[in-house]
Each structure stands twice: as C-alpha cells, then as structure tokens.
Write an enzyme that holds these catalytic residues in place. Structure first.
Site, PDB file in Angstrom:
ATOM      1  N   ALA A 163     -27.742 -30.764   1.612  1.00 31.04           N
ATOM      2  CA  ALA A 163     -28.461 -29.345   1.726  1.00 31.04           C
ATOM      3  C   ALA A 163     -28.143 -28.466   3.066  1.00 31.04           C
ATOM      4  O   ALA A 163     -27.193 -29.281   3.840  1.00 31.04           O
ATOM      5  CB  ALA A 163     -29.810 -29.475   1.996  1.00 31.04           C
ATOM      6  N   LYS A 164     -28.064 -27.390   3.099  1.00 26.08           N
ATOM      7  CA  LYS A 164     -27.483 -26.349   4.006  1.00 26.08           C
ATOM      8  C   LYS A 164     -28.264 -27.132   5.574  1.00 26.08           C
ATOM      9  O   LYS A 164     -27.428 -27.165   6.589  1.00 26.08           O
ATOM     10  CB  LYS A 164     -28.037 -25.089   3.953  1.00 26.08           C
ATOM     11  CG  LYS A 164     -27.710 -24.334   2.782  1.00 26.08           C
ATOM     12  CD  LYS A 164     -28.215 -22.964   2.559  1.00 26.08           C
ATOM     13  CE  LYS A 164     -27.796 -22.320   1.438  1.00 26.08           C
ATOM     14  NZ  LYS A 164     -29.013 -22.937   0.303  1.00 26.08           N
ATOM     15  N   ARG A 165     -29.374 -27.457   5.362  1.00 27.64           N
ATOM     16  CA  ARG A 165     -30.040 -27.784   6.737  1.00 27.64           C
ATOM     17  C   ARG A 165     -29.591 -29.218   7.190  1.00 27.64           C
ATOM     18  O   ARG A 165     -29.900 -29.442   8.396  1.00 27.64           O
ATOM     19  CB  ARG A 165     -31.758 -27.695   6.786  1.00 27.64           C
ATOM     20  CG  ARG A 165     -32.221 -28.723   5.756  1.00 27.64           C
ATOM     21  CD  ARG A 165     -33.738 -28.160   5.503  1.00 27.64           C
ATOM     22  NE  ARG A 165     -34.329 -29.071   4.374  1.00 27.64           N
ATOM     23  CZ  ARG A 165     -34.388 -28.539   3.281  1.00 27.64           C
ATOM     24  NH1 ARG A 165     -33.820 -27.358   2.929  1.00 27.64           N
ATOM     25  NH2 ARG A 165     -35.072 -29.301   2.359  1.00 27.64           N
ATOM     26  N   HIS A 166     -29.044 -30.178   6.118  1.00 29.44           N
ATOM     27  CA  HIS A 166     -28.754 -31.311   6.633  1.00 29.44           C
ATOM     28  C   HIS A 166     -26.984 -31.384   6.774  1.00 29.44           C
ATOM     29  O   HIS A 166     -26.481 -32.495   7.045  1.00 29.44           O
ATOM     30  CB  HIS A 166     -29.004 -32.426   5.679  1.00 29.44           C
ATOM     31  CG  HIS A 166     -30.522 -32.433   5.487  1.00 29.44           C
ATOM     32  ND1 HIS A 166     -31.009 -32.785   4.129  1.00 29.44           N
ATOM     33  CD2 HIS A 166     -31.587 -32.377   6.453  1.00 29.44           C
ATOM     34  CE1 HIS A 166     -32.377 -33.158   4.202  1.00 29.44           C
ATOM     35  NE2 HIS A 166     -32.690 -32.637   5.635  1.00 29.44           N
TER      36      HIS A 166
END
Length: 335
Positions: free
Chosen positions: A259-262
């Site tokens: 994911a973007k946040r990871h």
C-alpha cells in the site's frame, strides 16, 4: 435524479483508484487485470477517481495516476481526462447523486441516525471485529431509539447515518474466489454518511457503478468483505448489481498488502529506475499466475489468452528474489 442505465447489454468495467498517493505495483496489478477482463470481452472501460476522502486525496496524485497507467500501456474509454456519457468521473463532483441515494434509502426506512462515538463502540462489551479498517462491529445501540430520544440527542450531536442490515444470508459467486455465503448481520449496521457529512465508500461506489452502467467489477481481494454490504445497498436502491471478481493481493514480508502508506514500490519509481513498461507488465502477469515467467510483454499481448480462471487464488508475498526479477537493484535493497 436517477436514470436507469442500460448500455445495450454491453460489458462495462472500471478501474477506480483513490488519488491519495502514487500508484504502486499492487494497484497496477488490479488495474491490469481489470483492463484485461474488459478488453478480452470487447467491452468499455471506465477510469474513475475515488477522491471522496478529501483529507488524503490530491489533484496532483490523480494526474500522476493517469500518466502512470498510460505509461504502462493501459487505456480507457471514459474517464476524467477523456469524458464520456456517464460523468462526471470524479467522486467529489458527484455528491448530489449520493445525497439522492440517501433520500431513497431514507424513504424506504433503511437508515437510522447514530449518535455513538468511536469510544462508545469500542467500549461495547464483547464487540466482535468487523471489516479490518473499521474495528469492532457496531452493536446496534441507536437502531431502536425512540423518535423522542433521537430528537433529544440531535440537539447536542450531529448523527451519522447507518444502514439497517437485514437478517439472513447473502450469497454470490465471485469470478475468482468462487461461491460465497455470508451472514448479512455479521458485519453490523454500517455508516453510509459520517457525522461530518462525508459519504461512505460503500454508498458512493454502489451509486457510481450503478449509474455508470458497470456490469463487471474486478478489484483487489481486500475488498471482498465489502461486497455483501454493497449487494444490500443494490437491493435497497432497486438496482441490479454487477458481477464481482476479487484478485489476490501482493503482500509484503510482514503479511500486509502493499500500500502507499507502507512504502509500496510505485510505477513512478520504476520509470525513474529505467524499467521498461513491458517488464512491469510481464512481471505483474507472472505474479498473477498468467505467465510461467516474467516475460517482456505489453498489455495487448495478454488479451487473447486472458481468462479469470487462470488467475491465482493465493496472495503473493513479494520476496527480494521476486523484486529482483523486476529490477536487480530492488532485490538488493530488500535483502
């Protein structure tokens, strides 16, 4: 406000990213599979920006998504950059449609105001866990408030609106995951409009897919547990649901979906590293189970042989060796 959509029995699919960051390889896998499903059936593909989360979404990310998808070799027949008969193709420009859907649900007695805070829900005794992003299942505290009590609470708090989930089972056949049978009440009554006025993803996606005449939804397996809720909304609004297919995810070594946040590897990073789009496409097709090896191919090369049943049902843990097949430097960075 609503017009029934019947595009002459044509096949219509969509890719609907959230412009809250640059598109990463997990997003690109879902986009490629959705594109192949529709192109292999001579259908129409829609690009829709799901920017309803205004706190996280940015116009520049929407522009980057368009650029990255075109670099990968994907195209679409309708979208925010090309227009089309069922626009607008940006959720933040479709708020009146969501409000009209709420009015229809209210008129059918399917909604109720909820005055509970997140703390109230977390404090509910033995509350089981619902959808991963939501935490505990809502215990139904406000479902049976009297009109007098609801009116009293409304003087001090603006309520959210919840959909009253009926009892019984929901069954559907997923194009990849197969037959599913689920207790409708297991996820609890869910929010369709937050107290701050923001419409929920569940409501917006149903309204958008229905009014855009979408017949086939292919998306990541992380949204499989949202499907029963969406089917309930289709039924309550009197619309025919699309066919669903949920493809396995790309996971990191900690078992989280990329994911973007990871820190998922973005297409922009691959472009900057000099990776050819054909390399990325072949790697994605290999990860999905469509190719025995990560060959250099364009999306067009995969159309003729594409079949939903060929997609692997198992999530893929992206190892350093796998990343090394995409670009040698990526495999070294991950070790």
């Amino acid at each position: 406000m609503f017009t029934d959509i019947d595009p002459a029995g044509s096949v219509r699919g969509r890719f609907a990213p959230s412009p809250s960051g640059n598109i990463h390889i997990g997003n690109a896998l879902a986009a490629l599979m959705a594109w192949l499903q529709i192109r292999s059936r001579n259908g129409k593909l829609v690009l829709r920006m799901e920017d309803i989360d205004t706190a996280r979404c940015r116009p520049e990310y929407a522009r980057h998504i368009v650029e990255d998808l075109r670099w990968l070799g994907l195209d679409w027949d309708e979208g925010p950059d090309v227009g089309g008969p069922y626009g607008p193709y940006v959720q933040s420009e479709r708020l009146k449609l969501y409000e009209a859907a709420l009015d229809r649900l209210k008129a059918g007695g399917r909604l109720y105001p909820c005055y509970c805070s997140r703390h109230d829900i977390l404090a509910a005794a033995a509350a089981p866990h619902g959808l991963a992003s939501e935490g505990p299942v809502y215990p139904g505290t406000c479902r049976h408030l009297s009109p007098e009590e609801a009116g009293r609470r409304s003087l001090s708090k603006t309520p959210s609106l919840r959909f009253a989930v009926p009892s019984g089972e929901i069954s559907f056949t997923d194009g990849v995951a197969g037959n599913r049978r689920i207790n409708a009440a297991a996820g609890g009554d869910f929010i369709v409009r937050r107290a701050d006025g923001i419409f929920s993803y569940q409501l917006a996606v149903v309204v958008d897919d229905a009014l855009m005449g979408i017949t086939d939804v292919l998306r990541g397996a992380d949204l499989l547990d949202s499907t029963p809720r969406q089917l309930m909304l289709y039924e309550a609004l009197g619309w025919k649901p699309p066919r669903f297919a949920h493809v396995p995810l790309l996971m990191d070594r900690d078992g989280r979906r990329l994911a973007k946040r990871h820190g998922g590897i973005t297409l922009a990073e691959l472009r900057e590293a000099g990776v050819a789009p054909q390399t990325v496409t072949g790697w994605l097709a290999w990860a999905a189970g469509l190719l025995p090896e990560p060959l250099q191919v364009s999306p067009d090369d995969l159309i003729q042989s594409f079949r939903l049943e060929r997609i692997s049902r198992d999530d893929n843990v992206v190892t350093p060796d796998m990343l090394g097949r995409l670009h040698p430097s990526l495999g070294q960075q991950e070790k």
